[in-house]
Write an enzyme that holds these catalytic residues in place. Structure first.
Site, PDB file in Angstrom:
ATOM      1  CB  CYS A 141      -0.933  -0.014   1.202  1.00 41.03           C
ATOM      2  SG  CYS A 141      -2.115   1.358   1.194  1.00 41.03           S
TER       3      CYS A 141
ATOM      4  CB  THR B  18     -28.174   2.182   9.994  1.00 38.91           C
ATOM      5  OG1 THR B  18     -29.181   1.997   8.988  1.00 38.91           O
ATOM      6  CG2 THR B  18     -28.843   2.594  11.298  1.00 38.91           C
ATOM      7  CE1 TYR B  19     -25.540   8.544   7.812  1.00 36.80           C
ATOM      8  CE2 TYR B  19     -24.795   6.611   6.604  1.00 36.80           C
ATOM      9  CZ  TYR B  19     -24.513   7.750   7.333  1.00 36.80           C
ATOM     10  OH  TYR B  19     -23.204   8.099   7.578  1.00 36.80           O
ATOM     11  CG  ASN B  20     -32.978   3.628   9.633  1.00 39.56           C
ATOM     12  OD1 ASN B  20     -32.759   4.503  10.461  1.00 39.56           O
ATOM     13  ND2 ASN B  20     -32.955   2.338   9.946  1.00 39.56           N
ATOM     14  CB  THR B  21     -31.159   5.087   2.953  1.00 41.22           C
ATOM     15  OG1 THR B  21     -29.754   5.140   3.225  1.00 41.22           O
ATOM     16  CG2 THR B  21     -31.838   6.284   3.596  1.00 41.22           C
TER      17      THR B  21
ATOM     18  CB  THR C 254     -29.595  -1.579   6.798  1.00 38.32           C
ATOM     19  OG1 THR C 254     -29.055  -0.749   7.831  1.00 38.32           O
ATOM     20  CG2 THR C 254     -30.359  -0.723   5.796  1.00 38.32           C
TER      21      THR C 254
END
Length: 513
Positions: free
Chosen positions: A124, A407-410, A419
């Protein structure tokens, strides 16, 4: 890596021009000047700059303004991409800063050299170059940068465990945490008690001294506190290399906007500019249909759980073994070229041919499965870290939780989505390829929720990230936002780090008991 002072924020505003206050033609002209100052490309070979501008600018700038812990430097590409999820970035940075910039068992140049050793295992160049610069800035000896052979013996002794943590952490045993033999006589009374006796009778009378006990007898010895910080730093940088490759992070340009001589870490296939499509609509109707199918499978699984239609313990074990065996077949395409080892990386690496091998190998005796319930992070690993490295234990736990619960619940074009099932499947699949099993998890969910292209991407980024290509990135979740793919990489980073740490901490626990 990142700064919070006025110079940093000015640079960030130039990189993310829509976050600037004010308007009018003058503001637009200033924005264009800032863009040209930074150069035409964005921070990632995979993610279009437009999405970073749309989703990350304001939240990232606000986050940087609040961070008082940040050291001098400049906003780097890794921070800009990770800033698509600023709550996670905050947790990440607190641990990163603690590991590298505050008081601790190891001197600052040593920490950066250990980071160089870790990043070099995955070739890397992005991280190696960054830590070489910081190594020199913190007073490191330039001679050490000529190669591992110029570094102190104490640092060279980390090479073996660095190799195992990077590629096959399940091979780590308590013998790696102790020095094999020391030329020191055991006191007669201690011999009668059987202390320190070697297995080889020809070496009777010589002490079998643990790692910590050698601290008083050799300048090349490690204390347990030093070793814990080194292990956390190694796993931190191994997993960070996965994030760099998985998101196609590009090296920064110089202040005039021209790229540095450093070659980007991702393979050459990734050099062209990604298209600006926030929803990544490369698959059209078929990709949208895939999203709907995934939503339906999640709904069905959730309903079956509510009806308590879970599998028996025997069936759940069978499904884990099946998933583990099938992971043998989840490999990058045969036309992916093996990255050529670079001399400037190889000089920091011993045994460069050593790499990842599948935990379950056909025709070979597989190591025993790591049963997570027997040695959990919550009950065992965290408490050990807190005892031996209290400065970092809480921050490490917060970082794991930030990634796992984020999470953004999308999901793609849908909102209001739970999710948690999908996030858990990703996390547990990563642990599965490292030989870790959760007895209470039904691994049948992995096959239902993770498409093959996603499995290939996850395994590549987690196990041999230097082989990651833009094509792999584009093929999975074709109708999802790029920020959601970065979210997958955050789960990858943390699940990989926790898996390696669990193996190392279990070995230390066995050594101590």
């Amino acid at each position: 890596m990142i700064v919070a002072d006025s110079e940093c924020r000015a640079e960030l505003k130039g990189y993310l021009p829509f976050a600037r206050s004010g308007g009018g033609a003058g503001a637009g002209e200033e924005q264009r000047e800032r863009r040209s100052w930074r150069g035409p490309r964005g921070p990632s070979a995979f993610i279009p700059m437009e999405e970073i501008l749309q989703e990350g600018a304001e939240s990232l700038e606000q986050h940087l303004g609040l961070e008082a812990l940040m050291s001098s430097g400049r906003v780097d590409n890794l921070a800009v991409v990770m800033g698509l999820h600023p709550d996670y970035l905050s947790s990440f940075w607190r641990l990163h800063y603690q590991l590298l910039h505050t008081d601790g068992p190891l001197a600052s140049p040593w920490r950066h050299y250990i980071a160089i050793m870790a990043a070099a295992r995955h070739q890397c160049s992005y991280l190696v170059g960054s830590h070489m610069a910081e190594f020199l800035q913190t007073g490191g000896d330039p001679e050490w940068l000529l190669g591992l052979h110029r570094a102190p013996k104490k640092l060279r002794k980390l090479s073996e465990i660095n190799k195992l943590l990077a590629h096959r952490p399940w091979l780590i045993t308590k013998e790696h945490i102790q020095v094999k033999w020391a030329e020191r006589r055991v006191p007669e009374g201690a011999q009668r008690l059987g202390w320190g006796q070697p297995r080889d009778r020809h070496l009777a009378g010589l002490a079998f001294l643990p790692f910590q006990a050698l601290l008083k007898t050799s300048e090349h010895s490690w204390s347990l506190a030093e070793l814990i910080q080194a292990l956390v730093l190694l796993t931190h940088c191994h997993s960070l290399a996965s994030f760099v490759f998985g998101c196609g992070i590009l090296p920064e340009g110089d202040p005039e906007g021209s790229p540095t001589p450093q070659v980007p870490s991702p393979p050459s296939e990734q050099s062209s500019t990604p298209s600006g499509d926030p929803l990544n609509n490369s698959g059209g109707f078929e990709a949208a249909r895939d999203v709907e199918a995934l939503m339906e499978r999640m709904r069905q699984l959730q309903e079956s759980l509510l009806r308590d239609e879970g599998a028996s313990p025997e069936e759940m074990e069978s499904r884990f073994e099946l998933e583990k065996s099938e992971s043998l077949l989840v490999t990058p395409s045969a036309d992916i070229l093996e990255p050529s080892p670079r001399p400037d990386m190889l000089c920091f690496v011993e045994d460069p041919a050593f790499g990842y091998e599948d935990f379950t190998r056909q025709g070979a005796e597989a190591p025993p499965t790591f049963r997570a319930q027997d040695y959990t992070w919550e009950d065992h690993g965290y408490s050990l870290i807190q005892r031996l490295y209290p400065e970092g234990g809480q921050l490490l736990d917060e970082k794991f939780q930030a990634a796992y619960s984020l999470t953004y619940n999308t999901m793609a074009m849908h909102s209001g989505v739970d999710t948690s099932m999908l996030r858990r499947a990703i996390w547990n699949y990563i642990h599965c390829v490292f030989g870790i099993r959760y007895d209470d998890y039904d691994y049948g969910e992995v096959n239902q929720l993770l498409e093959r292209n996603l499995k290939v991407y996850i395994k590549t980024v987690a196990c041999y990230p230097e082989k990651t290509t833009r094509r792999m990135y584009n093929l999975f979740w074709r109708h999802f936002r790029h920020s959601e793919k970065v979210h997958v990489n955050l789960l990858l980073l943390e699940a990989r780090m926790q898996a390696a740490l669990l193996y190392a901490l279990r070995a230390i626990t066995r050594y101590m008991t």
